[in-house]
Design an enzyme around this catalytic site. Structure first.
Site, PDB file in Angstrom:
ATOM      1  CG  ASP A   1      -0.345  -0.622   2.451  1.00  0.00           C
ATOM      2  OD1 ASP A   1       0.890  -0.552   2.599  1.00  0.00           O
ATOM      3  OD2 ASP A   1      -1.090  -1.178   3.266  1.00  0.00           O
TER       4      ASP A   1
ATOM      5  CG  ASN B   1      -8.821  -1.762  11.614  1.00  0.00           C
ATOM      6  OD1 ASN B   1      -7.967  -2.485  11.099  1.00  0.00           O
ATOM      7  ND2 ASN B   1      -9.219  -0.632  11.064  1.00  0.00           N
TER       8      ASN B   1
ATOM      9  CG  HIS C   1      -5.753  -2.546   8.498  1.00  0.00           C
ATOM     10  ND1 HIS C   1      -5.813  -1.212   8.827  1.00  0.00           N
ATOM     11  CD2 HIS C   1      -4.454  -2.908   8.713  1.00  0.00           C
ATOM     12  CE1 HIS C   1      -4.615  -0.796   9.211  1.00  0.00           C
ATOM     13  NE2 HIS C   1      -3.783  -1.806   9.157  1.00  0.00           N
TER      14      HIS C   1
ATOM     15  CD  GLU D   1      -8.646   0.654   7.477  1.00  0.00           C
ATOM     16  OE1 GLU D   1      -8.480  -0.331   8.217  1.00  0.00           O
ATOM     17  OE2 GLU D   1      -8.125   1.761   7.706  1.00  0.00           O
TER      18      GLU D   1
HETATM   19  C1  F6R Z   1       1.336  -1.580   5.989  1.00  0.00           C
HETATM   20  C2  F6R Z   1       0.158  -2.436   6.062  1.00  0.00           C
HETATM   21  C3  F6R Z   1      -0.642  -2.516   7.314  1.00  0.00           C
HETATM   22  C4  F6R Z   1       0.221  -2.900   8.521  1.00  0.00           C
HETATM   23  C5  F6R Z   1      -0.636  -2.953   9.794  1.00  0.00           C
HETATM   24  C6  F6R Z   1       0.187  -3.256  11.014  1.00  0.00           C
HETATM   25  O1  F6R Z   1       1.962  -1.726   4.735  1.00  0.00           O
HETATM   26  O2  F6R Z   1      -0.155  -3.053   5.088  1.00  0.00           O
HETATM   27  O3  F6R Z   1      -1.665  -3.454   7.148  1.00  0.00           O
HETATM   28  O4  F6R Z   1       0.796  -4.145   8.296  1.00  0.00           O
HETATM   29  O5  F6R Z   1      -1.284  -1.726   9.972  1.00  0.00           O
HETATM   30  O6  F6R Z   1       1.075  -2.192  11.247  1.00  0.00           O
HETATM   31  P1  F6R Z   1       2.129  -2.264  12.445  1.00  0.00           P
HETATM   32  O7  F6R Z   1       3.105  -3.297  12.060  1.00  0.00           O
HETATM   33  O8  F6R Z   1       2.731  -0.891  12.450  1.00  0.00           O
HETATM   34  O9  F6R Z   1       1.363  -2.582  13.669  1.00  0.00           O
END
Ligand code: F6R
Length: 244
Positions: free
Chosen positions: A67, A136, A138, A143
């Site tokens: 992303d 959450n 995702h 989301e």
């Molecule tokens: C980022 C992504 C998100 C993260 C998720 C966890 O490229 O795809 O889905 O993997 O938000 O983020 P952290 O590791 O910061 O808790």
């Protein structure tokens, strides 16, 4: 779904790095899906260390990040392109033309999403998608919702997702873009292997919902339960609420 639990977050991240290095040894031309965020930093650190010791060769690999924020140019310090340059790309022998991150700055984010998806398809799809999990549930920036996009698309971020990215935008949640371009769930789930890395006690409840709860688009990571080759790598803290 295989679940592996390591005593520490560092151990879990390093185990994923070793797995990826082994896979690259077996098949140097792998197409990898890669996450950003707090969790994979230790994994990238270990991949760089392995590379320096001659134990991880990226020369023929291709990467696609999950992303990028809409409106954020690739050279913006808060961009995921910059994150990847800092944590991996600058320190391993990836061919820069084979590293892909959606261009958040593209004049038409929707056209950029379609272009990105076509690029993944042209590469033959993902061999291994490494993903994290948001608080959450995702994956990428897919989301929780009643329906999830299958292909790469422009998505609206939940307040919690913007909050957890505030650090890269001067600590201000309001400065975190409200939209992102995210690989779709269909693209991620089409990967031949999916590896979910989750660490820390703040992930324990969502990990329980994703792995022990029902498969539901309201917890996008729960869709991994239906993947034939999903590997979940956790530390003890993230695994502490699992019931089986
Ligand atoms: C980022 C992504 C998100 C993260 C998720 C966890 O490229 O795809 O889905 O993997 O938000 O983020 P952290 O590791 O910061 O808790």
């Amino acid at each position: 779904m295989q679940i592996v639990i390591h005593p520490t977050a560092r151990g879990a991240a390093e185990a994923v790095a070793w797995f990826l290095a082994d896979c690259l040894y077996e098949d140097p031309g792998l197409v990898l899906g890669l996450p950003t965020g707090r969790t994979p930093v230790a994994m990238y650190r270990e991949l760089v260390r392995l590379h320096r010791r001659g134990r991880a060769d990226f020369s023929r690999a291709t990467t696609f990040n999950l992303d990028e924020f809409v409106g954020v140019a690739p050279d913006h310090p808060g961009s995921y392109r910059q994150f990847m340059t800092r944590h991996l790309f600058a320190d391993v022998n990836l061919d820069p033309t084979q590293t892909h991150v959606p261009n958040g700055d593209a004049p038409s984010p929707r056209a950029e999403a379609a272009r990105y998806d076509a690029e993944i398809a042209a590469a033959g799809g993902l061999d291994i998608a490494v993903v994290g999990i948001g608080a959450n549930g995702h994956i990428g920036f897919n989301e929780p919702a009643r329906t999830l996009p299958s292909h790469t698309s422009v998505v609206r971020l939940k307040p919690s997702s913007r909050r957890s990215n505030a650090k890269s935008f001067g600590g201000s949640t309001r400065r975190v873009p409200a939209r992102a371009i995210s690989m779709g769930m269909g693209t991620i789930l089409s990967a031949r292997h999916v590896i979910l890395l989750a660490t820390g006690s703040e992930k324990a409840e969502i990990v329980r919902k994703a792995l022990n709860g029902p498969i539901t688009t309201m917890v996008p990571a729960s869709l991994l339960q239906g993947h034939p080759k999903a590997l979940v790598v956790l530390d003890r803290a993230a695994a502490r609420r699992l019931t089986s």
